[in-house]
Design a protein around this motif. Structure first.
Motif, PDB file in Angstrom:
ATOM      1  N   GLN A   1       0.805  -1.223   0.000  1.00  0.00           N
ATOM      2  CA  GLN A   1       0.000   0.000   0.000  1.00  0.00           C
ATOM      3  C   GLN A   1       0.837   1.272   0.000  1.00  0.00           C
ATOM      4  OE1 GLN A   1      -2.178  -1.115   3.475  1.00  0.00           O
ATOM      5  NE2 GLN A   1      -3.950  -1.815   2.320  1.00  0.00           N
ATOM      6  N   THR A   2       2.086   1.171   0.411  1.00  0.00           N
ATOM      7  CA  THR A   2       3.011   2.303   0.382  1.00  0.00           C
ATOM      8  C   THR A   2       4.366   1.801  -0.091  1.00  0.00           C
ATOM      9  OG1 THR A   2       1.904   3.510   2.165  1.00  0.00           O
ATOM     10  CG2 THR A   2       4.198   4.051   1.765  1.00  0.00           C
ATOM     11  N   ILE A   3       5.006   2.519  -0.999  1.00  0.00           N
ATOM     12  CA  ILE A   3       6.345   2.171  -1.482  1.00  0.00           C
ATOM     13  C   ILE A   3       7.252   3.369  -1.250  1.00  0.00           C
ATOM     14  CG2 ILE A   3       7.762   1.452  -3.435  1.00  0.00           C
ATOM     15  CD1 ILE A   3       5.240   0.362  -4.748  1.00  0.00           C
ATOM     16  N   CYS A   4       8.407   3.123  -0.640  1.00  0.00           N
ATOM     17  CA  CYS A   4       9.404   4.177  -0.421  1.00  0.00           C
ATOM     18  C   CYS A   4      10.760   3.696  -0.910  1.00  0.00           C
ATOM     19  CB  CYS A   4       9.516   4.544   1.057  1.00  0.00           C
ATOM     20  SG  CYS A   4       7.954   5.047   1.818  1.00  0.00           S
ATOM     21  N   THR A   5      11.500   4.584  -1.549  1.00  0.00           N
ATOM     22  CA  THR A   5      12.858   4.267  -1.967  1.00  0.00           C
ATOM     23  C   THR A   5      13.680   5.545  -1.913  1.00  0.00           C
ATOM     24  OG1 THR A   5      14.188   3.175  -3.669  1.00  0.00           O
ATOM     25  CG2 THR A   5      12.457   4.646  -4.435  1.00  0.00           C
ATOM     26  N   GLY A   6      14.983   5.384  -1.993  1.00  0.00           N
ATOM     27  CA  GLY A   6      15.879   6.532  -1.870  1.00  0.00           C
ATOM     28  C   GLY A   6      16.556   6.528  -0.522  1.00  0.00           C
ATOM     29  N   ALA A   7      17.883   6.535  -0.512  1.00  0.00           N
ATOM     30  CA  ALA A   7      18.654   6.456   0.735  1.00  0.00           C
ATOM     31  C   ALA A   7      18.224   7.552   1.701  1.00  0.00           C
ATOM     32  CB  ALA A   7      20.144   6.575   0.436  1.00  0.00           C
TER      33      ALA A   7
ATOM     34  N   VAL B   1      12.404   8.451   4.940  1.00  0.00           N
ATOM     35  CA  VAL B   1      11.606   7.893   6.027  1.00  0.00           C
ATOM     36  C   VAL B   1      10.274   7.423   5.443  1.00  0.00           C
ATOM     37  CG1 VAL B   1      10.506   8.292   8.250  1.00  0.00           C
ATOM     38  CG2 VAL B   1      12.704   9.375   7.732  1.00  0.00           C
ATOM     39  N   CYS B   2      10.075   6.131   5.463  1.00  0.00           N
ATOM     40  CA  CYS B   2       8.855   5.547   4.898  1.00  0.00           C
ATOM     41  C   CYS B   2       7.795   5.506   5.992  1.00  0.00           C
ATOM     42  CB  CYS B   2       9.144   4.134   4.391  1.00  0.00           C
ATOM     43  SG  CYS B   2       7.874   3.474   3.294  1.00  0.00           S
ATOM     44  N   VAL B   3       6.653   6.136   5.746  1.00  0.00           N
ATOM     45  CA  VAL B   3       5.591   6.280   6.745  1.00  0.00           C
ATOM     46  C   VAL B   3       4.315   5.637   6.220  1.00  0.00           C
ATOM     47  CG1 VAL B   3       4.200   7.911   8.069  1.00  0.00           C
ATOM     48  CG2 VAL B   3       6.602   8.419   7.596  1.00  0.00           C
ATOM     49  N   TRP B   4       3.638   4.936   7.095  1.00  0.00           N
ATOM     50  CA  TRP B   4       2.404   4.236   6.716  1.00  0.00           C
ATOM     51  C   TRP B   4       1.440   4.241   7.883  1.00  0.00           C
ATOM     52  CZ3 TRP B   4       0.448   0.156   9.397  1.00  0.00           C
ATOM     53  CH2 TRP B   4      -0.668  -0.521   8.837  1.00  0.00           C
ATOM     54  N   HIS B   5       0.140   4.208   7.610  1.00  0.00           N
ATOM     55  CA  HIS B   5      -0.858   4.041   8.668  1.00  0.00           C
ATOM     56  C   HIS B   5      -2.051   3.309   8.094  1.00  0.00           C
ATOM     57  CE1 HIS B   5      -3.533   7.105   6.925  1.00  0.00           C
ATOM     58  NE2 HIS B   5      -2.432   7.817   6.695  1.00  0.00           N
ATOM     59  N   ASN B   6      -2.826   2.692   8.966  1.00  0.00           N
ATOM     60  CA  ASN B   6      -4.012   1.984   8.507  1.00  0.00           C
ATOM     61  C   ASN B   6      -5.167   2.969   8.305  1.00  0.00           C
ATOM     62  OD1 ASN B   6      -4.656   2.548  11.144  1.00  0.00           O
ATOM     63  ND2 ASN B   6      -5.347   0.477  11.667  1.00  0.00           N
ATOM     64  N   ASN B   7      -6.343   2.447   8.000  1.00  0.00           N
ATOM     65  CA  ASN B   7      -7.432   3.316   7.561  1.00  0.00           C
ATOM     66  C   ASN B   7      -7.859   4.342   8.605  1.00  0.00           C
ATOM     67  OD1 ASN B   7      -7.573   2.143   5.047  1.00  0.00           O
ATOM     68  ND2 ASN B   7      -9.131   0.648   5.619  1.00  0.00           N
ATOM     69  N   ASN B   8      -7.858   3.962   9.865  1.00  0.00           N
ATOM     70  CA  ASN B   8      -8.334   4.884  10.889  1.00  0.00           C
ATOM     71  C   ASN B   8      -7.206   5.454  11.754  1.00  0.00           C
ATOM     72  OD1 ASN B   8      -7.609   2.735  12.465  1.00  0.00           O
ATOM     73  ND2 ASN B   8      -9.698   2.215  13.140  1.00  0.00           N
TER      74      ASN B   8
ATOM     75  N   ILE C   1      -3.022   2.452  13.823  1.00  0.00           N
ATOM     76  CA  ILE C   1      -1.698   1.823  13.737  1.00  0.00           C
ATOM     77  C   ILE C   1      -0.853   2.651  12.781  1.00  0.00           C
ATOM     78  CG2 ILE C   1      -0.391  -0.278  13.256  1.00  0.00           C
ATOM     79  CD1 ILE C   1      -2.942  -1.863  13.584  1.00  0.00           C
ATOM     80  N   ASN C   2       0.317   3.041  13.225  1.00  0.00           N
ATOM     81  CA  ASN C   2       1.252   3.806  12.403  1.00  0.00           C
ATOM     82  C   ASN C   2       2.599   3.102  12.407  1.00  0.00           C
ATOM     83  OD1 ASN C   2       0.044   6.769  11.758  1.00  0.00           O
ATOM     84  ND2 ASN C   2      -0.774   5.968  13.674  1.00  0.00           N
ATOM     85  N   ALA C   3       3.303   3.175  11.273  1.00  0.00           N
ATOM     86  CA  ALA C   3       4.617   2.546  11.175  1.00  0.00           C
ATOM     87  C   ALA C   3       5.546   3.446  10.387  1.00  0.00           C
ATOM     88  CB  ALA C   3       4.516   1.174  10.506  1.00  0.00           C
ATOM     89  N   ASN C   4       6.838   3.372  10.694  1.00  0.00           N
ATOM     90  CA  ASN C   4       7.818   4.098   9.907  1.00  0.00           C
ATOM     91  C   ASN C   4       9.157   3.393   9.968  1.00  0.00           C
ATOM     92  OD1 ASN C   4       9.793   5.582  11.911  1.00  0.00           O
ATOM     93  ND2 ASN C   4       7.725   5.849  12.756  1.00  0.00           N
ATOM     94  N   SER C   5       9.955   3.600   8.943  1.00  0.00           N
ATOM     95  CA  SER C   5      11.288   3.026   8.865  1.00  0.00           C
ATOM     96  C   SER C   5      12.094   3.841   7.871  1.00  0.00           C
ATOM     97  CB  SER C   5      11.236   1.560   8.429  1.00  0.00           C
ATOM     98  OG  SER C   5      12.522   0.987   8.391  1.00  0.00           O
ATOM     99  N   THR C   6      13.401   3.919   8.079  1.00  0.00           N
ATOM    100  CA  THR C   6      14.269   4.691   7.186  1.00  0.00           C
ATOM    101  C   THR C   6      14.888   3.766   6.149  1.00  0.00           C
ATOM    102  OG1 THR C   6      14.780   6.272   8.930  1.00  0.00           O
ATOM    103  CG2 THR C   6      16.291   6.190   7.050  1.00  0.00           C
ATOM    104  N   VAL C   7      14.743   4.110   4.881  1.00  0.00           N
ATOM    105  CA  VAL C   7      15.314   3.308   3.800  1.00  0.00           C
ATOM    106  C   VAL C   7      16.835   3.461   3.834  1.00  0.00           C
ATOM    107  CG1 VAL C   7      15.380   2.946   1.299  1.00  0.00           C
ATOM    108  CG2 VAL C   7      13.244   3.652   2.418  1.00  0.00           C
ATOM    109  N   PRO C   8      17.576   2.367   3.833  1.00  0.00           N
ATOM    110  CA  PRO C   8      19.046   2.454   3.910  1.00  0.00           C
ATOM    111  C   PRO C   8      19.650   2.907   2.596  1.00  0.00           C
ATOM    112  CG  PRO C   8      18.397   0.193   3.627  1.00  0.00           C
ATOM    113  CD  PRO C   8      17.112   0.978   3.785  1.00  0.00           C
ATOM    114  N   GLY C   9      20.968   2.994   2.570  1.00  0.00           N
ATOM    115  CA  GLY C   9      21.673   3.482   1.391  1.00  0.00           C
ATOM    116  C   GLY C   9      22.006   2.420   0.380  1.00  0.00           C
TER     117      GLY C   9
END
Length: 434
Positions: free
Chosen positions: A290-296, A299-306, A309-317
């Motif tokens: 549902q979410t795609i992040c790229t690039g060193a 910060v990839c950020v995602w949350h569910n419909n309401n 629940i929230n999530a994040n992670s940093t894309v490495p190099g």
């Protein structure tokens, strides 16, 4: 006098029209079809030649010549011929090869192909190298006589729907998405569909422009139960180009998916989707997220419909590294127990899909107080599935002996939300909380 001349001209025109129509009608009494295909996917140098006399034909088919494509060769005689079969027990032909022409000859006029009858035979040939494979098209001519005699006007009429260019293989356009100029083997779901592009190639590796008849693509995966909620349009080859397409819509996040398309004309030739330009992994699977992040450093950020629940992670190099996030409702997964015991309580399952990660990485997941209640943070376990929710295992906390696939920290944060910080190895894990 003028009236007479005008009448004569009209009469001559009528005679010409009648003559042409009569010739056309005569030609229509001798229709037939011919087809050539690879006998099986495991024998690409063996071709099945099939003759069929039209069910409405008014004449029998007694003989035919199939001419090999340029630079294809077959030994003279009958050594290259095998698996002769007919649809009618009265049909009997002698079949041999002479100067790269496969000759079908009825044993007698009484054993020729009557209307609707079919005969097939396999011929083993020597294929040219790629530089000499200029055309994969076979030639064919048929006559009523059983010795291929008679003036050129005695040729029977080939049905234009005949296929004399055998399918050799399928190739897929890579399945994935371009994000920030980087192509990644992940596709987005939601209100989107994505197109699957398939090319049908002939036995010389060129586009098979008269190909049709592939089975609508079938979805497969590395482990069972994936792609359960897929909508697939029929695979369509149109316009005489050899290129086909289908649209796929996906209801759930998935990982490790592949798509297979199979010829349904009896050859068994199939192709498996690709999502990578890496020659070492030409048929690598793709993820549906549902979410795609790229690039060193992104910060990839995602949350569910309401937003519970929230999530994040940093894309490495790492080169072309990408991260996909998504979620599924517990109602859509096959197992909801952790370590074979307690049931997952927190609703949506978080999907974490990294690609081209060369080292461990962290993911932060925050569950709102409305989801977790007031219970002590230590009473919750974070459960990980690495086989697409077939089974779940609780993650331990990181320690001197456990340095990856573990929980870095677990506790309450602002507003009473429950936060987990995970340390995960490269790969394609799935996560949830029990």
């Amino acid at each position: 006098m003028r009236r007479f001349l005008r009448f004569a001209c009209v009469g001559l025109a009528l005679i010409g029209v009648v003559t042409a129509a009569s010739a056309q009608a005569a030609g229509n009494t001798k229709p037939y079809s011919a087809n050539v295909r690879v006998e099986s996917a495991v024998t690409p140098n063996k071709f099945r030649l099939t003759l069929t006399n039209d069910p409405k034909a008014q004449q029998a088919l007694g003989s035919a010549n199939f001419t090999l494509p340029a630079n294809f060769t077959a030994p003279d005689g009958v050594s290259a011929i095998s698996n002769v079969s007919t649809s009618n027990p009265a049909v009997s032909f002698n079949i041999s090869v002479l100067s790269n022409v496969v000759q079908f000859r009825a044993v007698s006029s009484s054993t020729a192909l009557v209307a609707g009858a079919t005969i097939s035979a396999d011929v083993t040939v020597t294929l040219p190298d790629s530089s000499g494979c200029t055309s994969a098209a076979w030639g064919v001519q048929a006559k009523q006589s059983n010795d291929f005699s008679g003036a050129p006007g005695n040729f029977m009429a080939l049905n234009p729907a005949s296929d004399l260019t055998p399918l050799g293989s399928f190739t897929f356009a890579p399945i994935g998405t371009t994000v920030s100029g980087v192509f990644v083997p992940q596709v987005l779901i939601g209100d989107r569909t994505f197109a699957i592009g398939v090319n049908a190639l002939d036995t010389c590796g060129h586009l098979d422009q008269d190909y049709s008849g592939a089975t609508a693509a079938r979805t497969t995966s590395q482990v069972p139960t994936r792609l359960q909620n897929v909508t697939f349009t029929a695979l369509n080859f149109s316009g005489g180009t050899g290129s086909g397409s289908a649209n796929i819509s996906q209801a759930n996040v998935e990982a490790g998916d592949t798509i297979t398309v199979t010829d349904d004309n009896g050859s068994g030739i199939s192709g498996v989707s690709t999502s990578s330009g890496d020659p070492a992994h030409p048929n690598s699977p793709f993820d549906v997220v549902q979410t795609i992040c790229t690039g060193a450093g992104t910060v990839c950020v995602w949350h569910n419909n309401n937003n519970s629940i929230n999530a994040n992670s940093t894309v490495p190099g790492d080169t072309n590294a990408s991260l996909g996030f998504g979620f599924r409702s517990q109602n859509s997964i096959s197992s909801t127990t952790c370590d074979g015991g307690s049931r997952a309580l927190l609703g949506d399952v978080v999907d974490i899909n990294p690609h081209n990660y060369g080292s461990s990485y962290q993911v932060t997941i925050v569950y709102s107080k409305s989801v977790t209640g007031n219970g002590a943070a230590s009473s919750f376990r974070f459960c990980l599935s690495e086989d697409d929710t077939q089974s779940w295992t609780s993650l331990p906390t990181c320690s001197a002996s456990i340095t990856t696939k573990c929980i870095v920290s677990q506790g309450r944060v602002s507003g009473g939300a429950l936060q987990f910080i995970l340390l995960l190895p490269p790969g394609d894990p799935w996560g949830g909380v029990g």
